[in-house]
Design an enzyme around this catalytic site. Sequence first.
Site, PDB file in Angstrom:
ATOM      1  N   CYS A 158       0.840  -1.194   0.000  1.00 24.50           N
ATOM      2  CA  CYS A 158       0.000   0.000   0.000  1.00 24.50           C
ATOM      3  C   CYS A 158       0.877   1.246   0.000  1.00 24.50           C
ATOM      4  CB  CYS A 158      -0.926   0.017   1.211  1.00 24.50           C
ATOM      5  SG  CYS A 158      -0.039   0.134   2.794  1.00 24.50           S
ATOM      6  N   ASP A 179      21.021  24.163 -29.688  1.00 23.35           N
ATOM      7  CA  ASP A 179      19.723  24.196 -29.024  1.00 23.35           C
ATOM      8  C   ASP A 179      19.796  23.707 -27.579  1.00 23.35           C
ATOM      9  OD1 ASP A 179      18.397  25.083 -31.316  1.00 23.35           O
ATOM     10  OD2 ASP A 179      18.143  23.040 -32.070  1.00 23.35           O
ATOM     11  N   ASP A 195      16.951  20.498 -32.081  1.00 18.86           N
ATOM     12  CA  ASP A 195      17.684  19.269 -32.431  1.00 18.86           C
ATOM     13  C   ASP A 195      19.193  19.403 -32.421  1.00 18.86           C
ATOM     14  OD1 ASP A 195      18.010  20.826 -34.789  1.00 18.86           O
ATOM     15  OD2 ASP A 195      18.357  18.986 -35.923  1.00 18.86           O
ATOM     16  N   CYS A 199      42.814 -18.946  -9.765  1.00 22.37           N
ATOM     17  CA  CYS A 199      41.891 -18.450 -10.789  1.00 22.37           C
ATOM     18  C   CYS A 199      40.492 -18.293 -10.194  1.00 22.37           C
ATOM     19  CB  CYS A 199      41.838 -19.410 -11.976  1.00 22.37           C
ATOM     20  SG  CYS A 199      43.409 -19.619 -12.830  1.00 22.37           S
ATOM     21  N   CYS A 258      43.293 -23.163 -11.778  1.00 21.87           N
ATOM     22  CA  CYS A 258      43.696 -23.471 -10.404  1.00 21.87           C
ATOM     23  C   CYS A 258      42.855 -22.695  -9.411  1.00 21.87           C
ATOM     24  CB  CYS A 258      45.178 -23.133 -10.206  1.00 21.87           C
ATOM     25  SG  CYS A 258      45.545 -21.368 -10.411  1.00 21.87           S
ATOM     26  N   CYS A 279       3.367   1.608   2.823  1.00 21.16           N
ATOM     27  CA  CYS A 279       4.602   0.842   2.618  1.00 21.16           C
ATOM     28  C   CYS A 279       5.575   1.635   1.750  1.00 21.16           C
ATOM     29  CB  CYS A 279       4.304  -0.494   1.936  1.00 21.16           C
ATOM     30  SG  CYS A 279       3.192  -1.577   2.840  1.00 21.16           S
ATOM     31  N   ASP A 298      12.775  25.516 -32.829  1.00 20.33           N
ATOM     32  CA  ASP A 298      13.934  25.855 -33.642  1.00 20.33           C
ATOM     33  C   ASP A 298      13.511  25.629 -35.091  1.00 20.33           C
ATOM     34  OD1 ASP A 298      16.697  26.264 -34.435  1.00 20.33           O
ATOM     35  OD2 ASP A 298      16.766  24.088 -34.708  1.00 20.33           O
TER      36      ASP A 298
END
Length: 820
Positions: free
Chosen positions: A16, A704, A700, A86, A83, A19, A501
């Site tokens: 809820c 801008d 774009d 590793c 080994c 919570c 623009d």
Amino acid sequence: MTQLQKINLQVSGMSCASCAGRVEKVLAAVPGVKQASVNLAAESALVEYEGENGPQLLSGALEKAGYPAVESELTLDVEGMSCASCVSRVEKALSAVPGVKSATVNLASETASVHFLEGVTAPQMLTEATAKFGYPSKVKAAELSEAKDRKAEEFIELRQRAIISAALTLPVFIMEMGGHIVPSFHMWLHGLIGMQTSWIIQFVLTTLVLLWPGRMFLTKGFPGLFRGAPDMNALVALGASAAWIYSVVATFLPGVLPEGTRNVYFEAAAMIVTLILIGRMLEARAKGQAGAAIRKLIGLRAKTARVVRDGKDVEVPIDDIVPGDHVRVRPGEKIAVDGAVVEGTSFVDESMITGEPVPVEKEEGAPVTGGTVNGNGTFVFEAKKVGSDTLLAQIIRMVSEAQGAKLPIQGLVDRITAWFVPAVIAVAIVTILVWLTFGPNLSYALVAGVAVLIIACPCAMGLATPTSIMVGSGRAAELGVLFRKGDALQSLQECRVVAFDKTGTLTAGQPELTGLALAEGWSEADALRLVAALEALSEHPVAAAIVRAATSRGLEPAKTTSFNAVTGMGVKGTVDGRAVIVGADRFFAKENIDLADLAARGAEFAADGATPLYAAVDGVAVAAIGVSDPIKPSAKQAVQALQSAGIETAMITGDNARTADAIARQLGIAHVVAEVLPGGKVDALNALRNTHGKLAFVGDGINDAPALAHADVGIAVGSGTDVAIESADVVLVSGDIGKIATAFDISRRTMANIRQNLFWAFGYNVLLIPLAAGALYPLNGTMLSPAIAAGAMALSSVFVLTNALRLRLVGRRAGAEKQA
């Protein structure tokens, strides 16, 4: 200074709004956390923090608070281990990955089992970590399938619980309530087995309901209550337990109760659990549908691809693809990563990024996007962006962050829900005391108190806003609009003016040379050869148009020995030993060069909608150049759609004023600010804001970026630069300016949906809590059954979720008409 990091944790146990508020408070208290935003609908938490051990600290805090972070496990095939050293190095490498809880490496099977936080750790992060230590790894083939749908699993579990609970509750309901429906049934049953036996059977069945399918409410509700942090589970646990305990006393210790109060409410306790389980089941399904957009996007990813290596096609997982690989795509296959076609042709369905169903032709040099679907042709493309750098990965990340955002409207809800559950408990106690003082008997007090506990629904309040955000932003992404910042969903519909623009936004950004006027004594070839040589070093679209024109005329390139670009003005340099200047009229005024009769020719170009430029050689003006940039087909439609919605439009550009005015006239834009530098665009926005109020800016290019960041809502077209997109709040993925109307429509509909949800959630509680407390009893003797209260509570959350899901229908009718 430590870099600010951002993670999206999946959180379990939230039921809820109380919570969600508690989880947010717990996360915000963790050292290093700068901001935490919890989404109840997505059951996630978006956290910004500083420090190295953030995920571990956050996970520990959630575990302590009773809302553990969701964890996952996967197995890696690890190469090169020989080994124990590793093994140690691989475990160390994996354990260092953010979000990893534990890593266990098996040398014999050459595998690593990794336990990690879902939403924080990605499989690619694990494979990259081992590779850095010299141990290449990959996720086991059996685990390459899609991640499990947690909501689907939760729905299945809740459905099983609901079925079991309903099967146990039905006999209890019939035995107790059957007599109210058919009076003769009551007499028959008591004559057959007796009232006491009937109550004992109800006791056994109801106890099974509470301890088996209903156990989740008890195990979550009472611990929260004892911690002083009650939630929805606590209300259910208190209500069901109170009805059960009273009924047990009435059944086995009747002498304890006052005369005339010996009644049982086993059916109420069982029905409360059953109806709320059914509500939770429906809620889980609806939440799963609300998150469908993210799953759909994730499902677009290819799992494997055919990489051309040593002249042969080798099928590899997409995580193994690296930039520079050549990938072959056969008919009907998904494109694995972003790249560019190097061989072959085909048509590709790009509807997942454009929202348009028409396939796009791809030939050599054309870009392709991971997740799109190839048509009937076959082609090979070179991988450019892989992993988290692909457009699809960025879209998923943007949508996920937007869905986890918190809108300003949520602030009021948070303040109320923080006190809601304790207030409901207090109201229930007062209700019981009032009924004990003024009511007929103890039974009435119990019924009213339990009904108040059960009918209260903080779930609906908590789900009202985040569910609408999830569905709205997800549907927007499907239509080619990305809300990078969730609060833009609210801010956009508040904007009263949209400023555009020009170049690359309203126009195609691919200008062509359309006019050339020469001073006396100069030929086209001589002037264009010098100008094109200088412009070849510029990245401006207008420069590219001039170079293309020179190339198409077969002119030999001149030699440029110096070059200088002057922002917002033009370029100058030395070409074949001569000083050449190309730029706007203001550049020539600054350089004190007289344009003479060429100024009039440039004005003519501008009147026709072309951008006028001028060229000078050795300090003397030699040419006026007209460059036209065609208007995008969707630009006029976008402007008209905004104006029809009562939104003012404006154009702010660095281009020539006459050119800008000509474009504005064609589009129907009345307010134009031209010949401004990037900083001037910000000033122009401030002036518009002062007269019209909140505004959005659409652009774009790199120039801008300041305006996009300064506007109340920055909208970047997807064909623009990464800088512009990073500065924006909303991204039009395909570069289709017509999508701006879609963005406004989604914003308006989402906010309307949120207001509807909040009205229902608050109105429901305001009206029904007094009803449950017995407000109607003095008028007509009506008491609300706890079972009915449980049904109403369950349905309230389902109503909110179902209403939010209506946003998935936005744009479908228009899309169907367009396709037809």
